[in-house]
Design a protein around this motif. Structure first.
Motif, mmCIF file in Angstrom:
data_model
loop_
_atom_site.group_PDB
_atom_site.id
_atom_site.type_symbol
_atom_site.label_atom_id
_atom_site.label_comp_id
_atom_site.label_asym_id
_atom_site.label_seq_id
_atom_site.Cartn_x
_atom_site.Cartn_y
_atom_site.Cartn_z
ATOM 1 N N CYS A 42 -14.552 7.854 55.978
ATOM 2 C CA CYS A 42 -13.864 8.603 57.022
ATOM 3 C C CYS A 42 -12.464 8.052 57.235
ATOM 4 O O CYS A 42 -12.232 6.844 57.096
ATOM 5 N N LEU A 44 -11.014 8.383 60.178
ATOM 6 C CA LEU A 44 -10.909 8.061 61.604
ATOM 7 C C LEU A 44 -11.968 7.029 62.009
ATOM 8 O O LEU A 44 -12.857 6.699 61.224
ATOM 9 N N CYS A 46 -13.820 7.051 65.551
ATOM 10 C CA CYS A 46 -14.046 7.499 66.931
ATOM 11 C C CYS A 46 -14.971 6.513 67.656
ATOM 12 O O CYS A 46 -15.971 6.067 67.065
ATOM 13 N N TRP A 48 -17.145 6.959 69.876
ATOM 14 C CA TRP A 48 -18.507 7.455 70.121
ATOM 15 C C TRP A 48 -19.167 7.968 68.852
ATOM 16 O O TRP A 48 -20.154 8.715 68.903
ATOM 17 N N VAL A 55 -19.644 5.870 57.644
ATOM 18 C CA VAL A 55 -18.220 5.551 57.804
ATOM 19 C C VAL A 55 -17.913 4.157 57.241
ATOM 20 O O VAL A 55 -16.925 3.960 56.536
HETATM 21 S S1 SF4 Z 1 -17.088 10.957 64.637
HETATM 22 FE FE1 SF4 Z 1 -17.380 9.364 63.046
HETATM 23 S S2 SF4 Z 1 -17.489 10.509 61.164
HETATM 24 FE FE2 SF4 Z 1 -16.593 11.895 62.680
HETATM 25 S S3 SF4 Z 1 -14.372 11.621 62.502
HETATM 26 FE FE3 SF4 Z 1 -15.039 10.204 64.054
HETATM 27 S S4 SF4 Z 1 -15.426 8.260 62.943
HETATM 28 FE FE4 SF4 Z 1 -15.336 9.905 61.420
#
Ligand code: SF4
Length: 250
Positions: A42, A44, A46, A48, A55
């Protein structure tokens, strides 16, 4: 845990976290039996995230496009003699599946043409290249995006999502995952300022995961939506009600 070096060959292989048949827990296709393909990696992080196993870490395998398409086919369970049987949906998720878009496009081309593929994307990958590659499937409504716009409570900042919103079609869906009232106000503002042709807008309350211990009460979010008469769809993730506490294979 540190990730081992993770690179697939674009158009040839995937980095796969897991593949399984389940009940779709989100989007306008909620409740349908669906084959999930969870790709690894990934762009990102996040706060949560409920799929951190896709990831970071070492929980993935490099697999060829043909191998993955074969496993999807195996789970479809179609029956030539019984039209009431057979999975019709494939959900490409992750991680961020569009980091592996060339391989997804090839797999889609090799799978039965009647399948509907949803791509759960975080909004921060430019959609144009994949879009061009699967144009025919998009025109036929068989490849649809469920696209996040990251709210401040995610700890991420939406950048490319605004341009991507302009590229969506009525068959696509936009998802805001909301941690609190600030996220709700942010989502309302985005909807007001950034027109999109996507016809389904999903407001999904955060549930405890990763660094977040407290979610957003769905009843509170329902009250806000009703007070504002918003044209959005409240979307609790039903797989978390069906299989509470289970993170993988749902
Ligand atoms: S929720 Fe998890 S898998 Fe989805 S973009 Fe965010 S870090 Fe990536």
């Amino acid at each position: 845990m540190a990730s081992r070096k993770a690179h697939a060959s674009p158009g040839e292989t995937f980095l796969v976290s897991e593949i399984y048949p389940t009940i779709q827990g989100e989007s306008s296709l909620v409740g349908h039996a669906t084959v999930f393909v969870r790709l690894f990696g990934c762009n990102l992080r996040c706060v949560w995230c409920d799929s951190m196993h896709a990831v970071e870490g070492t929980g993935f395998r490099e697999r060829t496009v043909d191998d993955v398409a074969g496993e999807i086919r195996k789970y479809l369970g179609e029956s030539e003699s019984d039209a009431t049987r057979g999975i019709q949906f494939v959900c490409w998720t992750g991680g961020e599946p569009l980091l592996q878009w060339r391989s997804i496009a090839r797999a889609i081309s090799s799978l039965p043409g009647a399948l509907v593929h949803t791509i759960e994307t975080d909004g921060e990958i430019d959609l144009r290249a994949f879009d061009a590659e699967v144009r025919g499937h998009r025109d036929a409504g068989r490849v649809r995006y469920i696209m996040d716009v990251k709210c401040p409570g995610s700890g991420m900042t939406a950048k490319h999502a605004y341009e991507n919103l302009e590229r969506l079609r009525p068959i696509d869906e936009v998802k805001f995952v909301l941690a609190d009232r600030r996220d709700y106000e942010f989502a309302k503002q985005v909807l007001g300022d950034r027109p999109t042709r996507a016809s389904t807008i999903l407001f999904s309350p955060v549930t405890p995961a990763h660094e977040v211990r407290r979610g957003l009460d769905p009843a509170t979010l329902a009250t806000w939506i009703l007070e504002d008469r918003l044209r959005v769809r409240l979307q609790p993730q039903i797989h978390k009600y069906i299989w509470p506490g289970k993170e993988r294979g749902v």
